[in-house]
Design an enzyme around this catalytic site. Structure first.
Site, short mmCIF file in Angstrom:
data_model
loop_
_atom_site.label_atom_id
_atom_site.label_comp_id
_atom_site.label_asym_id
_atom_site.label_seq_id
_atom_site.Cartn_x
_atom_site.Cartn_y
_atom_site.Cartn_z
N ARG A 33 23.87 56.66 36.78
CA ARG A 33 24.23 55.37 36.16
C ARG A 33 25.10 55.60 34.93
O ARG A 33 25.89 54.76 34.53
CB ARG A 33 22.98 54.56 35.80
CG ARG A 33 23.30 53.22 35.16
CD ARG A 33 22.19 52.18 35.25
NE ARG A 33 20.87 52.72 35.10
CZ ARG A 33 20.37 53.20 33.95
NH1 ARG A 33 21.09 53.18 32.85
NH2 ARG A 33 19.14 53.67 33.91
N TYR A 42 40.44 33.94 38.52
CA TYR A 42 39.62 34.19 39.71
C TYR A 42 38.35 33.34 39.62
O TYR A 42 37.76 33.18 38.54
CB TYR A 42 39.28 35.68 39.74
CG TYR A 42 38.47 36.11 40.91
CD1 TYR A 42 39.01 36.13 42.19
CD2 TYR A 42 37.14 36.51 40.76
CE1 TYR A 42 38.26 36.53 43.28
CE2 TYR A 42 36.38 36.92 41.84
CZ TYR A 42 36.94 36.93 43.10
OH TYR A 42 36.20 37.32 44.17
N ASP A 51 43.62 40.67 33.40
CA ASP A 51 43.17 41.02 34.75
C ASP A 51 44.43 41.17 35.59
O ASP A 51 45.09 40.19 35.92
CB ASP A 51 42.25 39.93 35.30
CG ASP A 51 41.77 40.22 36.73
OD1 ASP A 51 42.41 41.03 37.43
OD2 ASP A 51 40.77 39.61 37.15
N LYS A 92 40.71 45.46 45.82
CA LYS A 92 41.88 44.83 46.45
C LYS A 92 42.96 45.86 46.76
O LYS A 92 42.72 46.76 47.51
CB LYS A 92 42.38 43.69 45.55
CG LYS A 92 41.26 42.76 45.06
CD LYS A 92 40.68 41.91 46.16
CE LYS A 92 39.43 41.14 45.72
NZ LYS A 92 39.59 40.32 44.54
C1 LIG Z 1 38.74 39.86 43.59
C2 LIG Z 1 39.09 39.64 42.18
C3 LIG Z 1 38.16 39.85 41.17
C4 LIG Z 1 36.74 40.28 41.46
O1 LIG Z 1 36.69 41.54 42.06
P1 LIG Z 1 35.47 42.02 42.98
O2 LIG Z 1 35.79 43.45 43.22
O3 LIG Z 1 35.49 41.17 44.20
O4 LIG Z 1 34.22 41.80 42.19
C5 LIG Z 1 38.54 39.65 39.86
N1 LIG Z 1 39.79 39.23 39.56
C6 LIG Z 1 40.71 39.01 40.51
C7 LIG Z 1 42.07 38.56 40.10
C8 LIG Z 1 40.41 39.21 41.85
O5 LIG Z 1 41.33 38.97 42.79
#
Ligand SMILES: *Cc1c(COP(=O)(O)O)cnc(C)c1O
Length: 398
Positions: free
Chosen positions: A60, A113, A185, A210
């Site tokens: 962890r 998001y 982000d 992603k």
């Molecule tokens: C998918 C996504 C997230 C969250 O990511 P996870 O890996 O699904 O928790 C956050 N910000 C954006 C812009 C995303 O496309």
């Protein structure tokens, strides 16, 4: 009565066997799933905790596969000491809870998001952290929304699903002038198109799930923090909260990263061609792609994203929900799935998935109708892809 053999003659099944010695080394990265690490003696453990010798104690708190992946992502972002976490949302949460305290205010982009919006609207206020939202394409609106107690601004550079491009330069200048942390982000733009640290960001966040990992088989997040003290606070919070990434997922993501640049470039080239192709199809009311001259932010996209349009294309069918159902049914080989960044093309319908929680009026205000689709374009052969979309759009128009 049988007597047990002498313990020394019994095979030892429970204790681990030493890893075989080898003069050669593996070319592929090994996976290390161990949760705990054994040390030689308490002095050795002291040396490790005090940073005099390298090593791991408990997964962890860190493990080799996370560190290998973090180093790769740091290289892409031009960052140091980046943190890998169990999901993109773990990354967003670690930043907000690690940087902010009760009494602070957080200002977010109004098209973040969905789960980030939920965290801002539902959870932070419950913990005494005030939040509000503003349009990140409009720096004046952001300026007006800043408060004396604003601690952090959270924006996405390219918004989902309308692909609006934030005024990063304007917002970064505001944050600098007001002493507010700027967290970006950067999941949609990826370091291939934009490195937020070069534009004044203090914190960069990715959903590695992603495009970076790229195969829809690992859920991970990443945070890079410019200031070393803040970085240590966010890392400590992530360890305490248990936002641990799985070694296997880290290994998969590292493997995915080796082809990231190739995948991104091919998918982007496909996206630009598909966008223009869709715009010429009967029954398509509009197409959104950041580099198309009819996109509201195309000048900013060209400047900020270094001429890179990315792999996301959105479009709207004139026929509403009935046409939308017909389109996905006519293209079963294109996964209709609410995600993005997979090596193959996927299709999402925000009104029934990511934006279903909004009222029809709220959706309409940002241009999301029942005929609106978002395409995450993959690396397929482009003529095949365009042919499939031609057929699907035609089926929807009938
Ligand atoms: C998918 C996504 C997230 C969250 O990511 P996870 O890996 O699904 O928790 C956050 N910000 C954006 C812009 C995303 O496309």
């Amino acid at each position: 009565m049988n007597r047990s053999p002498d313990p020394a003659d019994r095979p030892e099944l429970v204790r681990r066997t030493a890893w075989p010695d080898s003069a050669s080394r593996p070319v592929g990265t090994p996976i290390q799933p161990s949760v705990v690490y054994a040390s030689e003696c308490p002095d050795a453990l002291d040396a490790q905790y005090e940073g005099r010798t390298p090593g791991y104690t408990y997964a962890r708190e860190g493990h080799p596969n996370a560190d290998v992946l973090a180093a790769k992502l740091d290289g892409l972002e031009g960052a140091e000491g980046g943190i890998v976490l169990g999901s993109g949302m773990a990354a967003v949460t670690a930043v907000l809870l690690g940087a902010c305290s009760a009494g602070d205010h957080v200002l977010g982009g109004d098209q973040l998001y969905g789960r980030s919006l939920r965290l801002m609207r539902e959870d932070l206020p419950r913990l005494g952290i005030a939040t509000s939202l503003a349009d990140p394409t409009d720096a004046a609106a952001f300026s007006a929304a800043l408060r004396p107690e604003t601690r952090l601004v959270l924006i996405e550079t390219v918004s989902n699903p309308t692909l609006r491009v934030a005024d990063l330069a304007g917002i970064a200048a505001l944050c600098l002038a007001r002493g507010v942390l700027l967290a970006v982000d950067s999941t949609f733009s990826t370091p291939r198109a934009l490195r937020p640290f070069e534009h004044g960001a203090d914190i960069v966040i990715h959903s590695v799930t992603k495009l970076l990992a790229g195969h829809s088989d690992a859920t991970l997040g990443y945070v890079a923090v410019r200031d070393a003290d803040l970085r240590a606070r966010i890392r400590a919070l992530a360890v305490t909260m248990g936002f641990t990434p799985s070694p296997f997922d880290c290994w998969l993501a590292e493997r995915g990263l080796y082809s990231f640049a190739l995948r991104y470039d091919r998918a982007e080239e496909n996206a630009a061609r598909l966008a223009d192709h869709l715009a010429g199809q009967p029954g398509v009311a509009r197409v959104l792609y950041p580099l198309r001259p009819d996109h509201p932010d195309h000048n900013r996209a060209a400047a900020l994203l270094c001429g890179r349009g990315g792999n996301m294309v959105s479009f709207e069918l004139a026929g509403g929900r009935a046409a939308a159902n017909a389109l996905t049914r006519a293209a079963p080989q294109i996964a209709f799935a609410p995600t993005l960044g997979d090596i193959g093309t996927t299709l999402s319908h925000p009104a029934s998935s990511s934006h279903r929680g909004l009222s029809a009026e709220a959706r309409a205000a940002i241009g999301i109708t029942e005929g609106f689709f978002r395409v995450s374009v993959g690396v397929e052969e482009i003529d095949r892809l365009m042919g499939e979309f031609t057929a699907a759009v035609a089926a929807a128009a009938r």
